[in-house]
Design a protein around this motif. Structure first.
Motif, short mmCIF file in Angstrom:
data_model
loop_
_atom_site.label_atom_id
_atom_site.label_comp_id
_atom_site.label_asym_id
_atom_site.label_seq_id
_atom_site.Cartn_x
_atom_site.Cartn_y
_atom_site.Cartn_z
N ASN A 67 4.12 -3.54 9.59
CA ASN A 67 3.26 -2.38 9.73
C ASN A 67 2.65 -2.09 8.37
OD1 ASN A 67 2.70 0.58 9.67
ND2 ASN A 67 3.37 0.38 11.79
N ARG A 68 1.48 -1.44 8.34
CA ARG A 68 0.90 -1.20 7.02
C ARG A 68 1.73 -0.26 6.15
NH1 ARG A 68 -5.02 0.44 8.09
NH2 ARG A 68 -4.80 -1.45 9.28
N LEU A 69 2.62 0.51 6.78
CA LEU A 69 3.49 1.38 5.98
C LEU A 69 4.59 0.60 5.28
CD1 LEU A 69 3.79 4.39 8.46
CD2 LEU A 69 2.44 4.28 6.35
N ASP A 70 4.81 -0.67 5.71
CA ASP A 70 5.82 -1.49 5.05
C ASP A 70 5.31 -2.06 3.73
OD1 ASP A 70 7.50 -1.14 7.22
OD2 ASP A 70 6.62 -2.82 8.30
N ILE A 71 4.00 -1.98 3.52
CA ILE A 71 3.43 -2.58 2.33
C ILE A 71 3.60 -1.63 1.14
CG2 ILE A 71 1.32 -3.56 1.32
CD1 ILE A 71 2.41 -5.06 3.79
N GLY A 121 11.68 -5.67 -8.83
CA GLY A 121 12.38 -4.98 -7.77
C GLY A 121 11.62 -3.79 -7.24
N ALA A 122 10.42 -3.58 -7.73
CA ALA A 122 9.63 -2.42 -7.32
C ALA A 122 8.93 -2.66 -5.99
CB ALA A 122 8.60 -2.09 -8.39
N SER A 123 8.75 -3.93 -5.66
CA SER A 123 7.97 -4.21 -4.46
C SER A 123 8.74 -5.10 -3.49
CB SER A 123 6.66 -4.89 -4.87
OG SER A 123 6.07 -5.51 -3.76
N GLN A 124 8.77 -4.68 -2.25
CA GLN A 124 9.36 -5.48 -1.18
C GLN A 124 8.28 -6.41 -0.64
OE1 GLN A 124 12.60 -4.83 -0.27
NE2 GLN A 124 12.73 -6.41 1.30
#
Lengths: 331, 122, 151
Positions: A67-71, A121-124
């Motif tokens: 989902n775009r909220l996962d970005i 570690g800031a970005s999944q």
């Protein structure tokens, strides 16, 4: 500066979208979507560019089921003044956004920043990429589309295309980025905006040779070293530069250029393709698929960018250029 | 001879364009610079009184190239200067040559209404 | 890599401009456009009451009208790539410069877009034409009034 990524961030998914003329591209079959109307049914070319970016990002999300909220981050750029198409597209994507401008090298510089954020570690999940729209850029950098000026054989055709990737944590099933070189700005005093290949080749040479030196590698350690948009003549210059410094003919054949190959041998495109969407759409479709299929094990993607503007050209300045490289491997 | 008439138009017109091409290729000039130089050249040649004979010889071969724009501006200014002296130099310029600019403006406006630019390959 | 070495490589690989071919193409296309113009001249003289002196105006207007059609359908650009100065130097090329800019800037509206940008390519031709005509006429006026030459 060469960066080694200990955690080897992976390219989870990628998407490439192109305009109607890009049907003629040899990479056509690798693109995810090719649109009929070059303005994407919008009123202006610039809005079409926005739509193109949004479509590419949507395809990217659909492929991963995210989902775009996962970005977490959206890192991208284009060539229009102040990068408005990317900024406007970021409005819809609604992730933390940094606009990046390295001209046609943005496709790789955005991936480098995404990898650093992942490493930190800031970005999944981070979306990185670039786009260019022929009509929107041509009118800004050169002449109106319908103006009848004669272009020399060294001129290149700005592509209408976008390429985006989703960068995430290391995953052995996907191609991973093990190292990157952030390019310096190189200027050999080239002034002709219709001969960008010659202006950019030294930047590519500098970045590639520094990357190989620091990584203690040789050209033949790679299955492919692909520059962004040097074009047919620029690629010849780059090969010659390496040949002069001791590369064998066989090693020179490892060098390829997305812009030189983009439109095949069609002479009406003169020296080939250019634009930030050129390297982005080829790297993030054809090259990644070849890595996944196992045909390539280790590639060096060297996106080249010329950092001039129509203003600096008119004021008689030369064209400074840069090149950023990422080393992508498949286990 | 009507054939010779057309032949002269072809040759003179072609030669003027060939000079323009030499300026562009050998002189490495942009089209804008080339055309500006040709207009100035047309104006100077006209001032020397050599452009009218060229038109008499080649007709459209001399009036269609952009050099004739410089010629008619100059002739307009000179004709008014003859009548009114100093003031005429300024006021007379567009007397002869208005059609090129006015039709370019009108057709430019119409084209903006009718057409949309599309990226096409040569 | 040193600058000199690079310059040598660059010059060796960059293809030469085909001067002769380009000039010939410009000559033929330019000549052809002028011949078409000449035919239009005859048309106006025979079918309308224009004289050799006045026929220039309608001819130029007609050429620019044709240029509008070719520009609008994206054909003048192709002609320009082939002919270079052959299609840029005739008055139809002046028309193309004005019309292509007008079409291109339509998206910014008619006032700031079309109005403000119409002459961004062709403006320099008008500037230099007018300035040079002014200087030439002035010089001639000075020479006449000082008795060096006659009108």
């Amino acid at each position: 500066m060469v960066i080694v990524f200990g955690q080897k961030p992976s390219i989870i998914a990628s998407a490439a979208v192109a305009g109607p003329l890009e049907r003629k591209s040899v990479f056509y079959s690798y693109f995810d979507s090719v649109v009929e109307d070059e303005r994407w049914n919008q009123a202006t070319n610039e809005q079409g560019n926005v739509k193109m970016i949004q479509e590419a990002c949507q395809i990217l999300l659909n492929k991963t089921g995210l989902n775009r909220l996962d970005i977490d981050f959206f890192l991208a750029g284009d060539l229009v003044n102040q990068m408005t198409p990317t900024n406007f597209a970021a409005r819809e994507i609604a992730a933390s956004f940094i606009g990046l401008f390295s001209a046609c090298a943005t496709s790789v510089s955005s991936v480098i920043v995404a990898c650093l954020l992942t490493e930190l570690g800031a970005s999944q999940y981070a979306i990185a990429g670039a786009s260019s729209h022929h009509n929107a850029i041509e009118r800004q950098f050169r002449y109106p589309i319908y103006y009848g000026s004669q272009k020399p054989a060294t001129a290149q055709w700005t592509v209408t295309a976008a390429g985006f990737t989703l960068i995430g944590k290391h995953n052995p099933k996907n191609p991973s980025i093990v190292a990157a070189t952030v390019g310096k700005v190189i200027d050999y005093g080239q002034k002709d905006p219709f001969h960008m290949g010659a202006a950019m080749a030294p930047a590519a040479y500098d970045t590639i040779s520094r990357h190989l030196e620091k990584r203690k590698q040789q050209i033949k350690d790679y299955d492919l070293i692909m520059t962004g948009d040097l074009g047919k003549i620029g690629l010849q210059i780059l090969k010659k530069m390496f040949a002069e410094t001791g590369a064998t003919r066989e090693e020179c054949n490892i060098f390829r250029d997305a812009g030189a190959e983009f439109y095949g041998e069609d002479p009406s495109f003169l020296a080939g393709a250019s634009g930030s969407g050129c390297s982005a759409s080829v790297y993030f479709s054809y090259v990644l698929q070849q890595l996944k299929s196992g045909r390539f094990k280790r590639v060096l993607l060297v996106a080249t960018g010329s950092l001039h503007s129509p203003l600096t050209f008119q004021q008689g300045e030369s064209i400074p250029c840069t090149a950023h490289a990422i080393e992508v491997t498949m286990e | 001879m009507i054939f010779m008439d057309f032949l002269f138009a072809f040759i003179i017109g072609g030669l003027i364009c060939a000079i323009g091409q030499v300026l562009m290729d050998v002189g490495k000039m942009t089209p804008g610079k080339t055309l500006s130089i040709m207009v100035v050249a047309g104006s100077i040649i006209s001032g020397l009184g050599w452009y009218q004979p060229l038109i008499d010889l080649a007709g459209a071969g001399a009036t269609i190239p952009i050099t004739s724009f410089g010629h008619s501006l100059t002739q307009g200014a000179i004709a008014e200067a003859q009548k009114h002296g100093w003031v005429g130099v300024l006021t007379g310029m567009f007397e002869v040559t208005s059609s090129g600019i006015s039709s370019a403006i009108v057709f430019g406006f119409i084209a903006a209404l009718l057409f949309k630019s599309k990226g096409k390959v040569n | 890599m040193e600058q000199e070495k690079f310059d040598k490589i660059e010059q060796e690989i960059t293809p030469r401009t085909p001067y002769v071919k380009n000039v010939l193409k410009a000559f033929f296309v330019g000549g052809l456009i002028c011949t078409i113009g000449h035919a239009i001249t005859y048309f106006y003289i025979i079918f309308f009451d224009f004289t050799e002196k006045t026929v220039g105006n309608p001819t130029v207007a007609t050429m620019i009208f044709l240029s509008m059609l070719l520009t609008g359908f994206g054909l003048y650009q192709k002609l320009g790539q082939f002919a270079g100065a052959g299609s840029a130097v005739p008055v139809s090329g002046f028309g193309n410069a004005v019309i292509s800019a007008a079409i291109e800037h339509r998206t910014e509206g008619f006032v700031l877009g079309v109005g403000g940008n119409m002459f961004k390519l062709a403006g320099s031709v008008i500037l230099f034409g007018v300035t040079s005509a002014f200087v030439v006429a002035l010089v001639k006026l000075i020479l006449v009034s000082t008795g060096v030459i006659e009108w």
